[in-house]
Design a protein around this motif. Structure first.
Motif, PDB file in Angstrom:
ATOM      1  N   LEU A  28       0.840  -1.190   0.000  1.00 22.31           N
ATOM      2  CA  LEU A  28       0.000   0.000   0.000  1.00 22.31           C
ATOM      3  C   LEU A  28       0.880   1.247   0.000  1.00 22.31           C
ATOM      4  O   LEU A  28       1.823   1.358   0.786  1.00 22.31           O
ATOM      5  N   GLY A  29       0.587   2.180  -0.906  1.00 26.87           N
ATOM      6  CA  GLY A  29       1.362   3.416  -1.002  1.00 26.87           C
ATOM      7  C   GLY A  29       2.468   3.374  -2.027  1.00 26.87           C
ATOM      8  O   GLY A  29       3.076   4.412  -2.324  1.00 26.87           O
ATOM      9  N   ASP A  30       2.760   2.188  -2.586  1.00 27.10           N
ATOM     10  CA  ASP A  30       3.823   2.075  -3.591  1.00 27.10           C
ATOM     11  C   ASP A  30       3.451   2.819  -4.866  1.00 27.10           C
ATOM     12  O   ASP A  30       2.275   2.886  -5.251  1.00 27.10           O
ATOM     13  N   TYR A  31       4.462   3.371  -5.533  1.00 21.75           N
ATOM     14  CA  TYR A  31       4.264   3.926  -6.868  1.00 21.75           C
ATOM     15  C   TYR A  31       4.545   2.822  -7.882  1.00 21.75           C
ATOM     16  O   TYR A  31       5.599   2.176  -7.821  1.00 21.75           O
ATOM     17  N   VAL A  32       3.606   2.562  -8.780  1.00 24.39           N
ATOM     18  CA  VAL A  32       3.759   1.477  -9.756  1.00 24.39           C
ATOM     19  C   VAL A  32       3.655   2.043 -11.169  1.00 24.39           C
ATOM     20  O   VAL A  32       2.992   3.057 -11.411  1.00 24.39           O
ATOM     21  N   LYS A  33       4.306   1.361 -12.105  1.00 21.04           N
ATOM     22  CA  LYS A  33       4.269   1.746 -13.507  1.00 21.04           C
ATOM     23  C   LYS A  33       3.298   0.858 -14.274  1.00 21.04           C
ATOM     24  O   LYS A  33       3.048  -0.285 -13.879  1.00 21.04           O
ATOM     25  N   LYS A  34       2.770   1.394 -15.359  1.00 16.91           N
ATOM     26  CA  LYS A  34       1.836   0.622 -16.173  1.00 16.91           C
ATOM     27  C   LYS A  34       2.523  -0.639 -16.696  1.00 16.91           C
ATOM     28  O   LYS A  34       3.633  -0.583 -17.215  1.00 16.91           O
ATOM     29  N   GLY A  35       1.853  -1.793 -16.539  1.00 19.23           N
ATOM     30  CA  GLY A  35       2.399  -3.058 -17.001  1.00 19.23           C
ATOM     31  C   GLY A  35       3.248  -3.780 -15.983  1.00 19.23           C
ATOM     32  O   GLY A  35       3.664  -4.922 -16.213  1.00 19.23           O
ATOM     33  N   GLN A  36       3.498  -3.153 -14.834  1.00 21.44           N
ATOM     34  CA  GLN A  36       4.310  -3.794 -13.794  1.00 21.44           C
ATOM     35  C   GLN A  36       3.527  -4.955 -13.174  1.00 21.44           C
ATOM     36  O   GLN A  36       2.348  -4.834 -12.855  1.00 21.44           O
ATOM     37  N   VAL A  37       4.194  -6.119 -12.999  1.00 23.34           N
ATOM     38  CA  VAL A  37       3.557  -7.286 -12.401  1.00 23.34           C
ATOM     39  C   VAL A  37       3.379  -7.049 -10.903  1.00 23.34           C
ATOM     40  O   VAL A  37       4.344  -6.791 -10.178  1.00 23.34           O
ATOM     41  N   LEU A  38       2.126  -7.142 -10.446  1.00 21.52           N
ATOM     42  CA  LEU A  38       1.818  -6.877  -9.042  1.00 21.52           C
ATOM     43  C   LEU A  38       1.463  -8.140  -8.263  1.00 21.52           C
ATOM     44  O   LEU A  38       1.644  -8.182  -7.045  1.00 21.52           O
ATOM     45  N   ALA A  39       0.949  -9.165  -8.955  1.00 17.63           N
ATOM     46  CA  ALA A  39       0.545 -10.390  -8.259  1.00 17.63           C
ATOM     47  C   ALA A  39       0.404 -11.528  -9.255  1.00 17.63           C
ATOM     48  O   ALA A  39       0.433 -11.318 -10.478  1.00 17.63           O
ATOM     49  N   GLU A  40       0.259 -12.741  -8.732  1.00 25.00           N
ATOM     50  CA  GLU A  40       0.058 -13.928  -9.558  1.00 25.00           C
ATOM     51  C   GLU A  40      -1.103 -14.743  -9.009  1.00 25.00           C
ATOM     52  O   GLU A  40      -1.294 -14.820  -7.789  1.00 25.00           O
ATOM     53  N   ILE A  41      -1.901 -15.341  -9.944  1.00 22.62           N
ATOM     54  CA  ILE A  41      -3.061 -16.156  -9.572  1.00 22.62           C
ATOM     55  C   ILE A  41      -2.897 -17.562 -10.142  1.00 22.62           C
ATOM     56  O   ILE A  41      -2.632 -17.731 -11.341  1.00 22.62           O
ATOM     57  N   LYS A  42      -3.071 -18.548  -9.281  1.00 24.68           N
ATOM     58  CA  LYS A  42      -3.124 -19.940  -9.724  1.00 24.68           C
ATOM     59  C   LYS A  42      -4.584 -20.262  -9.995  1.00 24.68           C
ATOM     60  O   LYS A  42      -5.432 -20.129  -9.112  1.00 24.68           O
ATOM     61  N   SER A  43      -4.894 -20.687 -11.238  1.00 30.60           N
ATOM     62  CA  SER A  43      -6.288 -20.872 -11.607  1.00 30.60           C
ATOM     63  C   SER A  43      -6.456 -22.089 -12.501  1.00 30.60           C
ATOM     64  O   SER A  43      -5.612 -22.366 -13.367  1.00 30.60           O
ATOM     65  N   THR A  44      -7.561 -22.813 -12.279  1.00 28.94           N
ATOM     66  CA  THR A  44      -7.891 -23.948 -13.152  1.00 28.94           C
ATOM     67  C   THR A  44      -8.251 -23.463 -14.555  1.00 28.94           C
ATOM     68  O   THR A  44      -8.138 -24.218 -15.525  1.00 28.94           O
ATOM     69  N   GLU A  45      -8.704 -22.208 -14.668  1.00 32.16           N
ATOM     70  CA  GLU A  45      -9.050 -21.660 -15.979  1.00 32.16           C
ATOM     71  C   GLU A  45      -7.824 -21.606 -16.879  1.00 32.16           C
ATOM     72  O   GLU A  45      -7.933 -21.770 -18.096  1.00 32.16           O
ATOM     73  N   LEU A  46      -6.659 -21.367 -16.284  1.00 30.57           N
ATOM     74  CA  LEU A  46      -5.435 -21.319 -17.084  1.00 30.57           C
ATOM     75  C   LEU A  46      -5.142 -22.699 -17.671  1.00 30.57           C
ATOM     76  O   LEU A  46      -4.799 -22.820 -18.854  1.00 30.57           O
ATOM     77  N   ASN A  47      -5.299 -23.749 -16.851  1.00 31.90           N
ATOM     78  CA  ASN A  47      -5.075 -25.108 -17.357  1.00 31.90           C
ATOM     79  C   ASN A  47      -6.020 -25.430 -18.503  1.00 31.90           C
ATOM     80  O   ASN A  47      -5.626 -26.028 -19.510  1.00 31.90           O
TER      81      ASN A  47
END
Length: 362
Positions: A87-106
């Motif tokens: 919270l409070g971080d400055y981020v740039k467009k396109g920067q990876v912020l998180a990852e999701i493990k999902s059955t939809e990807l499989n």
């Protein structure tokens, strides 16, 4: 004998007494002057004539500019496996912020591989159909059907790939990557490793550039006649005592807020140095002209209240400063007005004047 003893003592007393009087005289003759260091710390302003106005005091809250806020909702379900921001971080467009493990990807990856295999078969079938058509063995209809089957499979593969790209799928890590949709500061965060993401989940995070903020002002019924759109205002906050931020009322609501029973006015302000933070309270001051003649005025901050009386310091030169009692005919938050006792063009000390006032008294 006694006379010879008393006379010298009396003489000593006279000499000593004269010395004390001379010393007192020297102290009284000592005059206060503003030295170079103190001169750099004070502010001197001229008495000016200006139209009389009254101050209207309102309250409000600083909030985000909704036109510059992006809330991120996940388009896929799954479990958060990693976050790379706070919270409070400055981020740039396109920067990876998180990852999701999902059955939809499989499912998408399996569908992609299946379509690629089907396309390979369809391409061979089309090649065979072309050869047979050229040899006169098959009809043009058979050739067109083979071409159509290949086109349909290619279109389906493009859709799957587009979805994988939209969700920022990483085939190496078998996760969907959540990337910042815009640049700015993370002003809200509702995501952490291990969290289950569903369709009903609230926004995972909110990004705002904070270059512009809104001040939402509470306008009560008694002040409706005094507040209009495009009025210039001064905004102050408890976080920065004495500092004034300039703004303008850009919009005045047409209906009352149902919860607070006030009319909301909006001030759009540039947020230089990002000093103003959403959530801060604010005081809003509006100067409304009362018309009439121009009167001599001094800044309200120049007044010194001492022993139940008001004074200002009139500056003539570094060694000539007059402490003048004043009787203004009107005051507001910014100005004090006079019809006598203060003349246009006189110079008034408006900063660190309390320090000088105490030195003059002592």
């Amino acid at each position: 004998m006694k006379k010879f003893i008393l006379l010298p003592l009396l003489g000593l007393m006279l000499v000593y007494g004269c010395g004390k009087k001379e010393e007192i005289k020297d102290i009284k003759d000592e005059k206060f002057c503003i030295d170079k260091d103190l001169k750099e710390k004070i502010t001197i302003e001229p008495v000016q004539k200006r139209a009389v106005s009254e101050s209207i005091n309102l309250t409000g809250n600083i909030t985000y500019n909704n036109d510059h806020v992006v809330q991120f909702n996940s388009l896929v379900e799954g479990i958060i496996t990693k976050t790379t921001f706070s919270l409070g971080d400055y981020v740039k467009k396109g920067q990876v912020l998180a990852e999701i493990k999902s059955t939809e990807l499989n499912s998408m990856q399996s569908e992609s591989k299946s379509l690629q295999s089907q396309i390979s078969v369809a391409q061979r079938n089309l090649q065979a159909a072309k050869s047979m058509f050229e040899d006169g063995i098959s009809s043009q209809k058979d050739l067109m059907q083979a071409q159509s089957e290949l086109d349909v499979l290619k279109s389906s593969l493009e859709n799957v790939r587009a979805n994988l790209a939209m969700f920022s799928a990483s085939s190496e890590r078998s996760v969907f990557q959540i990337k910042a949709p815009t640049e700015g500061y993370v002003v809200a965060k509702n995501i952490s490793p291990g969290m289950q993401i569903t369709d009903s989940s609230e926004p995972l995070f909110t990004i705002s550039d904070l270059k512009e903020i809104w001040v939402l002002v509470n306008v009560y019924t008694s002040n409706l006649k005094n507040v209009t759109e495009n009025m210039f205002v001064d905004v102050t906050t408890p976080a920065y005592p004495g500092e004034i931020f300039k703004g303008k009322i850009t919009k005045l609501a047409k209906v009352f807020d149902a919860d607070e029973h006030v009319l909301k006015a909006r001030i759009v302000m540039e947020n230089k140095n990002l000093k103003l933070k959403p959530g801060m309270t604010a005081d809003i001051i509006i100067d409304k002209s009362l018309g009439g003649e121009m009167l001599a005025s001094v800044p309200a901050k120049a007044a010194i209240f001492d022993n139940n009386r008001d004074y200002i310091l009139i500056y003539k030169d570094d060694c000539t400063i007059e402490t003048r009692e004043i009787n203004p005919i009107k005051k507001n938050n910014n100005w004090i007005y006079f019809d006598k006792g203060v003349n246009e063009g006189e110079m008034v000390i408006t900063k660190n004047h309390l320090l000088i006032h105490e030195r003059l008294k002592n």
